[in-house]
Write an enzyme that holds these catalytic residues in place. Structure first.
Site, mmCIF file in Angstrom:
data_model
loop_
_atom_site.group_PDB
_atom_site.id
_atom_site.type_symbol
_atom_site.label_atom_id
_atom_site.label_comp_id
_atom_site.label_asym_id
_atom_site.label_seq_id
_atom_site.Cartn_x
_atom_site.Cartn_y
_atom_site.Cartn_z
ATOM 1 N N HIS A 82 -0.506 -2.403 14.409
ATOM 2 C CA HIS A 82 -1.654 -3.103 15.012
ATOM 3 C C HIS A 82 -2.172 -2.374 16.255
ATOM 4 C CE1 HIS A 82 -1.137 -6.790 12.523
ATOM 5 N NE2 HIS A 82 0.124 -6.454 12.553
ATOM 6 N N ASN A 155 -2.143 -13.130 10.671
ATOM 7 C CA ASN A 155 -2.899 -12.122 9.929
ATOM 8 C C ASN A 155 -4.056 -12.789 9.192
ATOM 9 O OD1 ASN A 155 -1.396 -9.836 10.610
ATOM 10 N ND2 ASN A 155 -0.028 -10.036 8.861
HETATM 11 FE FE1 HDD Z 1 4.121 -8.224 13.829
HETATM 12 C C1 HDD Z 1 2.384 -6.728 16.311
HETATM 13 C C2 HDD Z 1 1.328 -10.042 12.969
HETATM 14 C C3 HDD Z 1 5.786 -9.512 11.109
HETATM 15 C C4 HDD Z 1 6.937 -6.778 14.886
HETATM 16 N N1 HDD Z 1 2.231 -8.346 14.490
HETATM 17 C C5 HDD Z 1 1.710 -7.659 15.543
HETATM 18 C C6 HDD Z 1 0.352 -8.044 15.753
HETATM 19 C C7 HDD Z 1 0.044 -8.968 14.804
HETATM 20 C C8 HDD Z 1 1.239 -9.164 14.014
HETATM 21 C C9 HDD Z 1 -1.278 -9.666 14.617
HETATM 22 C C10 HDD Z 1 -0.567 -7.474 16.810
HETATM 23 C C11 HDD Z 1 -0.625 -8.325 18.021
HETATM 24 C C12 HDD Z 1 -1.619 -7.728 18.977
HETATM 25 O O1 HDD Z 1 -2.828 -7.799 18.694
HETATM 26 O O2 HDD Z 1 -1.175 -7.162 19.967
HETATM 27 N N2 HDD Z 1 3.631 -9.451 12.297
HETATM 28 C C13 HDD Z 1 2.468 -10.169 12.183
HETATM 29 C C14 HDD Z 1 2.602 -11.114 11.099
HETATM 30 C C15 HDD Z 1 3.839 -10.954 10.570
HETATM 31 C C16 HDD Z 1 4.497 -9.926 11.334
HETATM 32 C C17 HDD Z 1 1.510 -12.083 10.674
HETATM 33 C C18 HDD Z 1 4.492 -11.682 9.450
HETATM 34 C C19 HDD Z 1 4.193 -12.876 9.100
HETATM 35 N N3 HDD Z 1 5.999 -8.135 13.107
HETATM 36 C C20 HDD Z 1 6.507 -8.779 12.003
HETATM 37 C C21 HDD Z 1 7.937 -8.574 11.926
HETATM 38 C C22 HDD Z 1 8.276 -7.803 13.010
HETATM 39 C C23 HDD Z 1 7.052 -7.532 13.729
HETATM 40 C C24 HDD Z 1 8.843 -9.136 10.864
HETATM 41 C C25 HDD Z 1 9.608 -7.275 13.455
HETATM 42 C C26 HDD Z 1 10.756 -7.801 13.158
HETATM 43 N N4 HDD Z 1 4.558 -6.893 15.279
HETATM 44 C C27 HDD Z 1 5.800 -6.467 15.556
HETATM 45 C C28 HDD Z 1 5.862 -5.598 16.783
HETATM 46 C C29 HDD Z 1 4.381 -5.617 17.273
HETATM 47 C C30 HDD Z 1 3.703 -6.447 16.214
HETATM 48 C C31 HDD Z 1 6.466 -4.253 16.571
HETATM 49 C C32 HDD Z 1 3.740 -4.276 17.552
HETATM 50 C C33 HDD Z 1 2.996 -4.440 18.837
HETATM 51 C C34 HDD Z 1 3.379 -5.746 19.335
HETATM 52 O O3 HDD Z 1 4.278 -6.307 18.483
HETATM 53 O O4 HDD Z 1 2.979 -6.258 20.348
HETATM 54 O O5 HDD Z 1 6.732 -6.127 17.715
#
Ligand code: HDD
Length: 694
Positions: A82, A155
């Protein structure tokens, strides 16, 4: 030798001066002095300090060193997923109270406007990648509630690829550019992605969604949003109710077609960001309805799937949506980095009255986001950055750390204490409480039996689509798998499709040129038939409006000004933004001798940037454009992308050169009403005449 000096004509309006930890903006009008970060005014911002006019630069130049050092550190690690996004401020307004189910003020105080910051993103690409790859869109909302920040980090698709957070790094490593070659950027169409997917049957439902046009949105204001997981609402008596959260765009759902999305990527890499910037600047604020699906434990127990499994949705036909509010994005950030880049969402940010469910994907996320912010923003104090700070009072005894901006007073930094009458204390009555939930069962690395059905909802999704949408899904699978070098991966994927729909599998096998239909892998649970859910379509959710849409009018010297004006008037009245396109940005001389300035030069303003086009040309203008490839492509692409085209006699000549046929979507430029009606939809029936879909 005289000193070369290029005086800056306009000194920075928004220059900052620092005083005791507070940053002040100098208001526009009066130019303040340009200073170092220590407040020392600069006499020269054009030349570094040299030992002589042509000599080496002196190490002593603290002004140069400070400026370059700061510049060298301007980038922070981008999000691992993202990274590419558009963000905006706005408000959430509750229209129906959920007081029966929750104590959360944000969900019970009807009419109250709560500020939000919303960030809409792609997933796979880096921060500088294009806006329009085939990809899931992130839909993250930070509600600055009176009771603390609530982040709903969802999402534009209501399900996810995997059931357990422990698989997330594998999924993301598979989708990201391949590590040995560093490509492809921002694309699922490559071996490692499909290899992982073909070995992960739980991803099949999500695969149907990502191969649909949901991943090719026309505008960020035309996507739905989903909290994905089940959460809990916790009421006054401690009772809890399960909830799924939904965002529904006021402008309706709309997508582009694949060839169009590919060409938009070349025409305007910032297509979605610019679209939202323009919309907010014009006062056409993106808006969504907020809706919930509420259900009890007893209802959940009767579902033919497990609601704790993030690869499953709850069909609206089973649990209807209740609209309880709206969100309006009405303010573009002042500064992209300070806000859109530094905003830090975390699904663990919830407020009293809301709680988590046991969804194992959510449980892993509760850890991951705070952890990632620490590495991305570099300090445990990132919550003090203005876009992240709560807008309600917050106080605790956490202290110190990198980039501490607060200056707490007093000698007490612990609780309980007897030395301070004013230091913050726990508040059992209104403080956060977890729902009282009894847990039973054996500990272990176990996937629940109830998570075993990987195909039924994939089938439900596919069979709920219109025939046009089904064809797009099949064609997308053929496109993506055709980019996969390893035949065994193509075959394994096609085998999975047989559990979803035999006809889909046959179409994809034929599109891939497979001689025989591969065997389907063993399914962990039988595939169930479910009643189709039309709510899962895109086409059915397009709105009969031109609001948020754009109409392009191609003109040249000699064009009929009255015809242009009539179309502009009708399109504007229907809510569309109208842009004039001509060979030169200076415009064209109309038949009446007046010059009409263009909004875009033809070479840089192809029809992919519009929802429908009009071509108003004199015979002479048409002759000029017949030899311009950009003009021929303008109408050919509009036709190929199933758009309405209005043409007068000269316009028709161009259409003929472009080999554009006649159908219900090609209307006479004199009939503005017919054009507007046709522009409000895509000409789906035209598609078989312009491309072979699988
Ligand atoms: Fe995630 C970012 C949505 C599963 C780990 N995720 C991130 C963002 C969105 C989502 C919208 C961007 C937020 C922003 O605009 O800063 N992610 C989801 C959805 C998931 C999902 C809808 C499942 C239903 N994500 C998920 C899992 C993990 C992560 C299972 C880790 C175990 N996601 C992350 C992250 C991020 C992220 C690596 C990257 C940047 C951040 O968090 O801030 O921690």
């Amino acid at each position: 030798m005289s000193k070369q000096k290029t005086p800056s004509k306009s000194a920075p309006r928004d220059q900052q001066t620092g005083t005791a930890g507070e940053l002040h903006q100098i208001a526009g009008g009066e130019h303040g002095p340009l200073t170092t970060n220590q407040g020392v005014a600069l006499s020269d911002n054009q030349n570094s300090l040299k030992s002589n006019p042509r000599g080496p630069t002196l190490l002593e130049d603290f002004i140069l060193r400070e400026k370059i050092t700061h510049f060298d550190h301007e980038r922070i690690p981008e999000r691992i997923v993202h990274a590419r996004a558009t963000g905006a401020h706005g408000f959430f307004e509750l229209t129906a109270s959920l007081a029966e189910h929750t104590t959360a003020k944000i969900l019970t105080e009807v009419g109250v406007r709560t500020p939000v910051f919303t960030r809409l993103s792609t997933v796979a690409g880096g921060a500088g990648s294009v806006d329009t790859p085939r990809d899931v869109r992130g839909f993250a909302v930070k509600f600055y509630t009176k009771e603390g920040n609530w982040d709903l980090v969802g999402n534009n698709i209501p399900v996810f690829f995997i059931q357990d957070a422990i698989k997330f790094p594998d999924l993301i490593h598979a989708v990201k550019m391949e590590p040995d070659r560093g490509f492809p950027q921002s694309a699922t169409a490559h071996d490692t992605f499909w290899d992982f997917i073909s070995l992960t049957p739980e991803s099949m439902h999500m695969v149907m969604w990502i191969m649909s046009d949901r991943t090719l949105p026309r505008s960020l204001a035309m996507i739905e949003g989903f909290g994905v997981h089940s959460f809990r609402l916790v009421g006054q008596a401690g009772q809890s109710t399960f909830v799924k959260f939904h965002w529904r765009p006021k402008l309706g759902l709309q997508s582009t077609v694949w060839d169009e999305a590919v060409k938009i990527a070349g025409a305007d890499q910032d297509f979605h960001r610019r679209d939202m910037f323009d919309a907010i600047a014009a006062g056409n604020f993106p808006e969504w309805e907020f809706a919930v699906q509420l259900f009890t434990q007893e209802q959940a127990d009767a579902f033919p799937f497990d609601h704790l499994d993030a690869t499953k949705l709850i069909p609206e036909e089973l649990v209807p949506l209740q609209v309880i509010g709206r969100m309006v994005l009405d303010r573009w950030p002042d500064n992209f980095f300070a806000e859109t880049e530094q905003v830090a969402y975390c699904p663990a940010n919830i407020v009293p009255g809301i709680d988590f469910s046991n969804d194992p994907l959510l449980q892993g996320r509760l850890f991951s986001y705070l952890d990632t912010q620490l590495s991305r923003l570099g300090s445990a104090n990132f919550h003090q950055i203005p876009v992240n700070a709560p807008k309600c009072p917050f106080a605790n005894h956490q202290r110190d750390g990198h980039m501490q901006m607060a200056q707490p007073t007093g000698r007490v930094a612990y609780e309980p204490n007897s030395l301070s009458a004013t230091s913050p204390r726990e508040t059992p009555a209104q403080g956060f409480r977890s729902a009282a939930v009894a847990e039973t069962g054996e500990r272990g690395r176990i996937r629940a039996e109830s998570f075993a059905d990987h195909y039924s909802q994939a089938r439900l999704f596919y069979l709920s689509q219109t025939t046009h949408e089904q064809a797009h899904i099949a064609a997308a699978l053929v496109f993506e798998l055709s980019k996969v070098d390893h035949p065994h991966i193509r075959e394994a994927m096609t085998g999975h499709l047989r559990h979803i729909d035999e006809d889909l599998a046959k179409r994809v096998a034929s599109g891939l040129g497979l001689d025989t239909l591969p065997d389907a892998p063993a399914a962990a649970a039988p595939v169930r038939e479910m009643a189709p859910s039309p709510a899962l379509q895109i086409i059915g959710k397009m709105k009969d409006t031109l609001e948020g849409r754009k109409i392009g009018i191609l003109i040249a010297d000699g064009s009929d000004g009255a015809a242009v004006a009539a179309i502009r008037k009708a399109a504007s009245a229907a809510g569309a933004a109208v842009k004039i396109v001509a060979l030169k940005v200076g415009g064209a001389k109309l038949a009446d001798g007046k010059v009409l300035a263009a909004d875009g030069q033809l070479a840089g303003t192809p029809s992919v940037l519009f929802d429908a086009v009009a071509v108003i040309l004199s015979d002479e203008g048409a002759r000029t454009l017949l030899t311009e490839a950009a003009a021929v492509d303008f109408v050919r692409d509009a036709f190929g992308h199933l758009k309405a085209i209005a043409a007068d006699k000269g316009g028709q000549a161009l259409l003929k050169t472009a080999n554009v046929g006649q159908d219900a979507g090609i209307v006479d430029a004199g009939d503005a009403d017919a054009f507007i009606a046709a522009a409000k939809t895509r000409q789906w029936e035209r598609e078989p005449s312009v491309r072979t879909l699988a």
